[in-house]
Motif scaffolding. Structure first.
Motif, PDB file in Angstrom:
ATOM      1  N   ARG A  71      11.971 -11.191 -24.264  1.00 43.37           N
ATOM      2  CA  ARG A  71      12.572 -12.805 -23.876  1.00 43.37           C
ATOM      3  C   ARG A  71      13.578 -13.027 -24.513  1.00 43.37           C
ATOM      4  N   VAL A  72      14.489 -13.625 -23.884  1.00 42.24           N
ATOM      5  CA  VAL A  72      15.906 -14.237 -24.533  1.00 42.24           C
ATOM      6  C   VAL A  72      15.545 -15.620 -25.027  1.00 42.24           C
ATOM      7  N   TYR A  73      15.962 -15.939 -25.962  1.00 41.04           N
ATOM      8  CA  TYR A  73      15.903 -17.226 -26.658  1.00 41.04           C
ATOM      9  C   TYR A  73      17.061 -17.901 -27.100  1.00 41.04           C
ATOM     10  N   GLY A  74      16.973 -19.311 -26.644  1.00 40.41           N
ATOM     11  CA  GLY A  74      18.328 -19.957 -27.325  1.00 40.41           C
ATOM     12  C   GLY A  74      19.605 -19.583 -26.717  1.00 40.41           C
ATOM     13  N   GLU A  75      19.586 -19.264 -25.315  1.00 38.04           N
ATOM     14  CA  GLU A  75      20.973 -18.867 -24.579  1.00 38.04           C
ATOM     15  C   GLU A  75      21.758 -20.362 -24.311  1.00 38.04           C
ATOM     16  N   ASP A  76      22.627 -20.444 -25.235  1.00 34.03           N
ATOM     17  CA  ASP A  76      23.353 -21.935 -25.374  1.00 34.03           C
ATOM     18  C   ASP A  76      24.392 -21.939 -23.944  1.00 34.03           C
ATOM     19  N   LEU A  77      24.130 -22.787 -23.069  1.00 33.53           N
ATOM     20  CA  LEU A  77      25.099 -23.021 -21.889  1.00 33.53           C
ATOM     21  C   LEU A  77      25.796 -24.164 -22.048  1.00 33.53           C
ATOM     22  N   SER A  78      25.882 -24.696 -23.097  1.00 34.11           N
ATOM     23  CA  SER A  78      26.469 -26.161 -23.660  1.00 34.11           C
ATOM     24  C   SER A  78      28.228 -26.079 -23.447  1.00 34.11           C
ATOM     25  N   SER A  79      28.698 -24.759 -23.500  1.00 34.67           N
ATOM     26  CA  SER A  79      30.137 -24.747 -23.121  1.00 34.67           C
ATOM     27  C   SER A  79      30.372 -24.876 -21.740  1.00 34.67           C
ATOM     28  N   GLN A  80      29.306 -24.939 -20.859  1.00 28.78           N
ATOM     29  CA  GLN A  80      29.671 -25.151 -19.451  1.00 28.78           C
ATOM     30  C   GLN A  80      29.644 -26.645 -19.055  1.00 28.78           C
ATOM     31  N   LEU A  81      29.305 -27.545 -20.174  1.00 27.83           N
ATOM     32  CA  LEU A  81      28.949 -29.006 -19.735  1.00 27.83           C
ATOM     33  C   LEU A  81      30.346 -29.431 -19.849  1.00 27.83           C
ATOM     34  N   ASN A  82      30.622 -30.323 -18.751  1.00 25.52           N
ATOM     35  CA  ASN A  82      31.702 -31.133 -18.794  1.00 25.52           C
ATOM     36  C   ASN A  82      31.798 -32.567 -18.087  1.00 25.52           C
ATOM     37  N   GLY A  83      30.497 -32.867 -17.687  1.00 24.85           N
ATOM     38  CA  GLY A  83      30.314 -34.367 -17.062  1.00 24.85           C
ATOM     39  C   GLY A  83      30.290 -34.360 -15.605  1.00 24.85           C
ATOM     40  N   THR A  84      30.610 -33.172 -14.946  1.00 27.51           N
ATOM     41  CA  THR A  84      30.352 -33.031 -13.461  1.00 27.51           C
ATOM     42  C   THR A  84      29.792 -31.820 -13.143  1.00 27.51           C
ATOM     43  N   ARG A  85      29.820 -30.906 -13.802  1.00 30.23           N
ATOM     44  CA  ARG A  85      29.063 -29.559 -13.555  1.00 30.23           C
ATOM     45  C   ARG A  85      27.547 -29.674 -13.624  1.00 30.23           C
ATOM     46  N   THR A  86      27.014 -29.396 -12.663  1.00 31.95           N
ATOM     47  CA  THR A  86      25.268 -29.100 -12.594  1.00 31.95           C
ATOM     48  C   THR A  86      24.966 -28.006 -12.323  1.00 31.95           C
ATOM     49  N   GLU A  87      25.814 -26.848 -11.938  1.00 32.88           N
ATOM     50  CA  GLU A  87      25.502 -25.452 -11.683  1.00 32.88           C
ATOM     51  C   GLU A  87      25.718 -24.706 -12.873  1.00 32.88           C
ATOM     52  N   LEU A  88      24.843 -24.348 -13.510  1.00 32.70           N
ATOM     53  CA  LEU A  88      25.084 -23.371 -14.845  1.00 32.70           C
ATOM     54  C   LEU A  88      24.722 -21.990 -14.584  1.00 32.70           C
ATOM     55  N   THR A  89      25.779 -20.967 -15.162  1.00 32.13           N
ATOM     56  CA  THR A  89      25.442 -19.776 -14.979  1.00 32.13           C
ATOM     57  C   THR A  89      24.920 -19.044 -16.350  1.00 32.13           C
ATOM     58  N   PRO A 108      25.400 -33.378 -17.567  1.00 35.18           N
ATOM     59  CA  PRO A 108      25.759 -33.630 -18.954  1.00 35.18           C
ATOM     60  C   PRO A 108      27.072 -33.566 -19.374  1.00 35.18           C
ATOM     61  N   GLN A 109      27.253 -34.367 -20.279  1.00 30.62           N
ATOM     62  CA  GLN A 109      28.512 -34.498 -20.970  1.00 30.62           C
ATOM     63  C   GLN A 109      28.843 -33.458 -21.799  1.00 30.62           C
ATOM     64  N   ASN A 110      30.265 -33.399 -21.970  1.00 30.89           N
ATOM     65  CA  ASN A 110      30.743 -32.315 -22.958  1.00 30.89           C
ATOM     66  C   ASN A 110      30.281 -32.813 -24.370  1.00 30.89           C
ATOM     67  N   GLY A 111      29.693 -31.838 -25.381  1.00 34.76           N
ATOM     68  CA  GLY A 111      29.239 -32.327 -26.603  1.00 34.76           C
ATOM     69  C   GLY A 111      27.782 -32.660 -26.474  1.00 34.76           C
ATOM     70  N   GLU A 112      27.084 -32.394 -25.125  1.00 28.47           N
ATOM     71  CA  GLU A 112      25.666 -32.481 -24.983  1.00 28.47           C
ATOM     72  C   GLU A 112      25.260 -31.099 -24.931  1.00 28.47           C
ATOM     73  N   SER A 113      23.935 -31.020 -24.923  1.00 25.36           N
ATOM     74  CA  SER A 113      23.324 -29.348 -25.329  1.00 25.36           C
ATOM     75  C   SER A 113      22.323 -29.099 -24.093  1.00 25.36           C
ATOM     76  N   ILE A 114      22.570 -28.151 -23.625  1.00 25.29           N
ATOM     77  CA  ILE A 114      21.518 -27.215 -22.865  1.00 25.29           C
ATOM     78  C   ILE A 114      21.437 -25.850 -23.382  1.00 25.29           C
ATOM     79  N   ILE A 115      20.150 -25.475 -23.844  1.00 27.97           N
ATOM     80  CA  ILE A 115      19.613 -24.482 -24.284  1.00 27.97           C
ATOM     81  C   ILE A 115      18.467 -23.847 -23.393  1.00 27.97           C
ATOM     82  N   ILE A 116      18.568 -22.428 -22.932  1.00 33.88           N
ATOM     83  CA  ILE A 116      17.515 -21.961 -22.301  1.00 33.88           C
ATOM     84  C   ILE A 116      16.792 -20.810 -22.704  1.00 33.88           C
TER      85      ILE A 116
END
Length: 92
Positions: free
Chosen positions: A22-40, A79-87
């Protein structure tokens, strides 16, 4: 400030016994820019294995859609730049 360690599905921050792949804590925060909702995601994942944390809070599975084997689409405001999405997820 992003949370450094998010909780896994058992409430801890380490690996769950018996699920070493299981992968823990993959940080997708660098993809956040206030307009993007599709994350890779960096790896192909097993369907319905994603746990998503937005600014440290686990989100319901209804808060995102698994749109392909390597992408998810958020169903809430981008989410805005500076916020956090972790999966956390199980890779295929």
């Amino acid at each position: 400030m992003p949370i450094a360690n998010v909780f896994n599905v058992e409430g801890g921050t380490g690996s769950i016994s018996g699920s070493d792949n299981r992968v823990y804590g993959e940080d997708l925060s660098s993809q956040l820019n206030g307009t993007r909702t599709e994350l890779t995601i960096s790896q192909t994942y097993q369907a319905d294995s994603i746990a998503l944390f937005y600014n440290g809070l686990r989100q319901s599975s209804s808060d995102f859609a698994q749109t392909s084997s390597t992408t998810i689409t958020l169903s809430f405001a981008a989410p805005q730049n500076g916020e956090s999405i972790i999966i956390d997820y199980n890779p295929q």
